[in-house]
Design an enzyme around this catalytic site. Structure first.
Site, PDB file in Angstrom:
ATOM      1  N   ARG A  28       0.842  -1.205   0.000  1.00 35.35           N
ATOM      2  CA  ARG A  28       0.000   0.000   0.000  1.00 35.35           C
ATOM      3  C   ARG A  28       0.870   1.246   0.000  1.00 35.35           C
ATOM      4  NH1 ARG A  28      -0.260   4.677   3.024  1.00 35.35           N
ATOM      5  NH2 ARG A  28      -2.331   5.550   2.947  1.00 35.35           N
ATOM      6  N   HIS A  33       2.961   6.137  -2.255  1.00 38.01           N
ATOM      7  CA  HIS A  33       4.072   7.088  -2.180  1.00 38.01           C
ATOM      8  C   HIS A  33       5.077   6.987  -3.325  1.00 38.01           C
ATOM      9  CE1 HIS A  33       2.689   8.392   1.697  1.00 38.01           C
ATOM     10  NE2 HIS A  33       2.661   7.138   2.126  1.00 38.01           N
TER      11      HIS A  33
END
Length: 64
Positions: A28, A33
Site C-alpha cells: 500500500r 508514495h
C-alpha cells in the site's frame, strides 16, 4: 484501499490473523508514495496469487 483498511484495523486489533499483513501494508505504501515506481506485473501477480487467500481470511474473521 485494502492496505489502508488493514492498517486501521490492526490499530484496533494487533493480533488479527491476516497472513503477510506487513507486506500488504508495505505494498500500500509503495502504491501511494512511489506511484511512478510501481511494477504493475507484481501488482497483478499479488492480486491473482494472494487476494483469494486474503478474502478467505477476512471472511473467516467476519464469521467469528
Amino acid at each position: 484501499m485494502i492496505g489502508e483498511a488493514l492498517n486501521n484495523t490492526l490499530k484496533i486489533n494487533k493480533n488479527l490473523p491476516i497472513t503477510d499483513s506487513k507486506k500488504i501494508k508495505a505494498t500500500r505504501n509503495i502504491i501511494v508514495h512511489d506511484y511512478d515506481g510501481i511494477n504493475y506485473r507484481i501488482i497483478w501477480n499479488v492480486i491473482n496469487d494472494h487476494l483469494p487467500e486474503l478474502e478467505k481470511e477476512v471472511k473467516a474473521i467476519l464469521n467469528d
